[in-house]
Design a protein around this motif. Structure first.
Motif, PDB file in Angstrom:
ATOM      1  N   ASP A 301       0.814  -1.217   0.000  1.00  7.59           N
ATOM      2  CA  ASP A 301       0.000   0.000   0.000  1.00  7.59           C
ATOM      3  C   ASP A 301       0.846   1.265   0.000  1.00  7.59           C
ATOM      4  O   ASP A 301       0.312   2.373   0.109  1.00  7.59           O
ATOM      5  N   GLY A 302       2.164   1.138  -0.106  1.00  8.47           N
ATOM      6  CA  GLY A 302       3.055   2.286  -0.169  1.00  8.47           C
ATOM      7  C   GLY A 302       3.629   2.721   1.150  1.00  8.47           C
ATOM      8  O   GLY A 302       4.453   3.647   1.183  1.00  8.47           O
ATOM      9  N   THR A 303       3.257   2.090   2.225  1.00  8.57           N
ATOM     10  CA  THR A 303       3.767   2.467   3.550  1.00  8.57           C
ATOM     11  C   THR A 303       5.053   1.692   3.858  1.00  8.57           C
ATOM     12  O   THR A 303       5.377   0.703   3.215  1.00  8.57           O
ATOM     13  N   GLY A 304       5.752   2.173   4.889  1.00  6.78           N
ATOM     14  CA  GLY A 304       6.910   1.445   5.406  1.00  6.78           C
ATOM     15  C   GLY A 304       8.098   1.389   4.475  1.00  6.78           C
ATOM     16  O   GLY A 304       8.769   0.345   4.394  1.00  6.78           O
ATOM     17  N   GLU A 305       8.394   2.481   3.772  1.00  2.00           N
ATOM     18  CA  GLU A 305       9.547   2.474   2.872  1.00  2.00           C
ATOM     19  C   GLU A 305      10.840   2.292   3.658  1.00  2.00           C
ATOM     20  O   GLU A 305      11.099   3.004   4.626  1.00  2.00           O
ATOM     21  N   THR A 306      11.665   1.329   3.223  1.00  2.00           N
ATOM     22  CA  THR A 306      12.913   1.013   3.914  1.00  2.00           C
ATOM     23  C   THR A 306      13.996   0.721   2.894  1.00  2.00           C
ATOM     24  O   THR A 306      13.757   0.004   1.917  1.00  2.00           O
ATOM     25  N   LYS A 307      15.190   1.273   3.113  1.00  2.80           N
ATOM     26  CA  LYS A 307      16.309   0.933   2.235  1.00  2.80           C
ATOM     27  C   LYS A 307      16.719  -0.507   2.496  1.00  2.80           C
ATOM     28  O   LYS A 307      16.915  -0.923   3.640  1.00  2.80           O
ATOM     29  N   LEU A 308      16.861  -1.271   1.415  1.00  5.03           N
ATOM     30  CA  LEU A 308      17.139  -2.694   1.572  1.00  5.03           C
ATOM     31  C   LEU A 308      18.615  -2.978   1.787  1.00  5.03           C
ATOM     32  O   LEU A 308      18.990  -3.840   2.594  1.00  5.03           O
ATOM     33  N   ALA A 309      19.465  -2.277   1.054  1.00  3.32           N
ATOM     34  CA  ALA A 309      20.902  -2.559   1.157  1.00  3.32           C
ATOM     35  C   ALA A 309      21.694  -1.355   0.683  1.00  3.32           C
ATOM     36  O   ALA A 309      21.221  -0.559  -0.132  1.00  3.32           O
ATOM     37  N   ASP A 310      22.924  -1.214   1.198  1.00  2.00           N
ATOM     38  CA  ASP A 310      23.821  -0.169   0.740  1.00  2.00           C
ATOM     39  C   ASP A 310      24.419  -0.563  -0.605  1.00  2.00           C
ATOM     40  O   ASP A 310      24.456  -1.732  -0.985  1.00  2.00           O
ATOM     41  N   GLY A 311      24.905   0.431  -1.307  1.00  2.00           N
ATOM     42  CA  GLY A 311      25.541   0.175  -2.591  1.00  2.00           C
ATOM     43  C   GLY A 311      24.612   0.469  -3.747  1.00  2.00           C
ATOM     44  O   GLY A 311      23.394   0.297  -3.659  1.00  2.00           O
ATOM     45  N   GLU A 312      25.187   0.927  -4.852  1.00  2.00           N
ATOM     46  CA  GLU A 312      24.409   1.269  -6.032  1.00  2.00           C
ATOM     47  C   GLU A 312      23.769   0.013  -6.614  1.00  2.00           C
ATOM     48  O   GLU A 312      24.411  -1.038  -6.745  1.00  2.00           O
ATOM     49  N   ALA A 313      22.497   0.104  -6.981  1.00  2.00           N
ATOM     50  CA  ALA A 313      21.788  -1.054  -7.519  1.00  2.00           C
ATOM     51  C   ALA A 313      20.512  -0.605  -8.212  1.00  2.00           C
ATOM     52  O   ALA A 313      19.913   0.417  -7.859  1.00  2.00           O
ATOM     53  N   SER A 314      20.086  -1.364  -9.212  1.00  2.00           N
ATOM     54  CA  SER A 314      18.844  -1.077  -9.934  1.00  2.00           C
ATOM     55  C   SER A 314      18.371  -2.353 -10.612  1.00  2.00           C
ATOM     56  O   SER A 314      19.004  -3.400 -10.505  1.00  2.00           O
ATOM     57  N   TYR A 315      17.242  -2.262 -11.331  1.00  2.00           N
ATOM     58  CA  TYR A 315      16.662  -3.402 -12.057  1.00  2.00           C
ATOM     59  C   TYR A 315      16.532  -4.632 -11.155  1.00  2.00           C
ATOM     60  O   TYR A 315      16.927  -5.741 -11.526  1.00  2.00           O
ATOM     61  N   ALA A 316      15.956  -4.454  -9.983  1.00  2.00           N
ATOM     62  CA  ALA A 316      15.896  -5.556  -9.017  1.00  2.00           C
ATOM     63  C   ALA A 316      14.672  -6.438  -9.260  1.00  2.00           C
ATOM     64  O   ALA A 316      13.606  -5.960  -9.646  1.00  2.00           O
ATOM     65  N   LYS A 317      14.834  -7.723  -8.997  1.00  2.00           N
ATOM     66  CA  LYS A 317      13.763  -8.687  -9.218  1.00  2.00           C
ATOM     67  C   LYS A 317      13.835  -9.798  -8.187  1.00  2.00           C
ATOM     68  O   LYS A 317      14.863 -10.436  -8.010  1.00  2.00           O
ATOM     69  N   TRP A 318      12.688 -10.022  -7.488  1.00  2.00           N
ATOM     70  CA  TRP A 318      12.610 -11.120  -6.535  1.00  2.00           C
ATOM     71  C   TRP A 318      12.636 -12.465  -7.255  1.00  2.00           C
ATOM     72  O   TRP A 318      12.061 -12.621  -8.351  1.00  2.00           O
TER      73      TRP A 318
END
Length: 413
Positions: A301-318
């Motif tokens: 729902d858009g709540t609870g934004e948290t940085k997952l990890a340090d370091g430059e990163a993009s195009y992430a996929k579970w």
């Protein structure tokens, strides 16, 4: 007296030897040698590196092929081809005269075999075929110009590339992305409308029933289906006189009704590239709110934004099981645990850039775009590659198409 005892011992010994039957192996009730026959598990198809859904079973039979209900007969199991693993290496027949084993296929596609041998050396063979799941959707500019392409579906071995869309107005940029619906019947993708604005559309995998979901001048891109197939998360490139670039945010749209909800509120934060968790409770995304592109996660729902990890990163996929995340760092493909730990590079051979890693349905492979692999020849060559995570080998999905830009691949779940 002693002579009589000796004669008795010799007679008993002769009777014992005679009762053991003939030949080198166990025998049935009539003295015939026991043979083995394939009962269950032959001619299966499964992904490489996976266990066959049905175990292998042989049946003890007589010379006429009739079943023998004889327990305790040892059967040896051996991989003949394919490099997989069969276990146990030996198993005894049960009270029905049957012995079983489990078979994990090897890493390569194609036919693989396992042998089951009786004590007499008689061998029966099981065959299975290791095949990647499919099909795969992607965008290619084959028969189009450099800046536009069409949506295709193709087999994982690179055969039977079939166009799904007509025209050449599907952008060939990785951030525009393609995504299969969870039921495998529709594709969400980006197409330019008559005003050249980027819009999210969905289309049946047969190329029919196309619907445009977004409208307006704001560019929409990077669609990602929710696991239940009712919503699509996507990125909107917003216009603002006060917010610096990149000014993008993440929205969610109801596929049936068209209602949309804003999930991020950033001004110039570059919130983009959403990806639903497999359980549908969270959304992974890229943000430049700290200056560099990094990975964040929030509730659906858009709540609870948290940085997952340090370091430059993009195009992430579970990953399909939600245990790992694939992402891009520089010109490399990386994999880490879902909590951001244990970050490992899995592909570092690009000559320019990589984009858009996506997982195979079984989680054994990653498909992505390697940009301009022929750098230095004067020819752009953006290839869609498939990476085997176990062996770290790659094969090209698109090398036979004769196109110089291929991107945005998505594996049907």
């Amino acid at each position: 007296m002693r002579e009589n005892q000796l004669r008795f011992v010799i007679l008993v010994t002769l009777l014992t030897v005679t009762s053991c039957g003939r030949g080198n192996g166990p025998t049935g009730t009539d003295g015939a040698e026991i043979r083995m026959q394939v009962l269950v598990g032959n001619d299966q198809i499964a992904f490489p590196h996976t266990e066959l859904p049905t175990g292998l079973t042989v049946q003890a039979v007589d010379a006429n092929g009739g079943p023998l209900h004889k327990p305790g007969v040892p059967v040896s199991w051996t991989v003949r081809s394919g490099g997989g693993e069969v276990s146990p290496a030996s198993s005894d027949t049960d009270e029905r005269g049957r012995a079983s084993a489990r078979w994990v296929l090897g890493p390569n596609e194609g036919e693989q075999t396992v042998a089951a041998a009786s004590p007499s050396g008689q061998v029966v063979t099981f065959a299975a075929r290791a095949a990647l799941p499919g099909p795969i959707a992607f965008v290619s500019n084959t028969t189009c110009t450099l800046v536009g392409g069409r949506l295709f579906v193709i087999n994982p071995d690179g055969t039977d590339a079939v166009p799904v869309t007509s025209g050449c107005n599907v952008p060939t940029l990785a951030e525009h992305k393609v995504d299969w619906s969870p039921d495998g019947t529709q594709l969400a993708f980006v197409r330019r409308d008559e005003s050249r604005n980027l819009q999210i559309s969905v289309i049946d995998d047969t190329g029919t029933a196309e619907r445009q979901l977004t409208s307006g001048a704001s560019g929409s891109r990077h669609p990602d289906w929710s696991p239940d197939g009712t919503r699509i998360a996507y990125t909107v490139q917003e216009s603002s006189s006060t917010c610096p670039e990149p000014n993008s945010n993440i929205f969610v749209m109801d596929v049936s009704e068209g209602d949309r909800q804003r999930l991020t509120e950033g001004c110039g934060e570059g919130n983009r590239m959403p990806d639903w968790s497999p359980d549908g409770t969270r959304i992974l995304f890229t943000s430049e709110r700290s200056g560099a592109a990094q990975l964040y996660v929030m509730q659906a729902d858009g709540t609870g934004e948290t940085k997952l990890a340090d370091g430059e990163a993009s195009y992430a996929k579970w990953s399909p099981d939600g245990e790992r995340i694939a992402f891009v760092r520089g010109a490399e493909v990386w994999v880490m645990d879902a909590d951001g730990s244990d970050q490992t590079v899995v592909y570092d051979r690009s000559q320019w850039f990589v984009t858009g890693p996506e997982w195979s349905p079984d989680g054994s492979r990653i498909i992505f775009t390697d940009g301009e692999r022929l750098l230095g020849t004067g020819t752009a060559e953006d290839e869609v590659l498939i990476l085997d995570l176990a062996t770290r080998t790659v094969v090209s999905l698109t090398k036979f198409l004769g196109a110089n830009i291929n991107c945005c691949a998505s594996w049907r779940r």
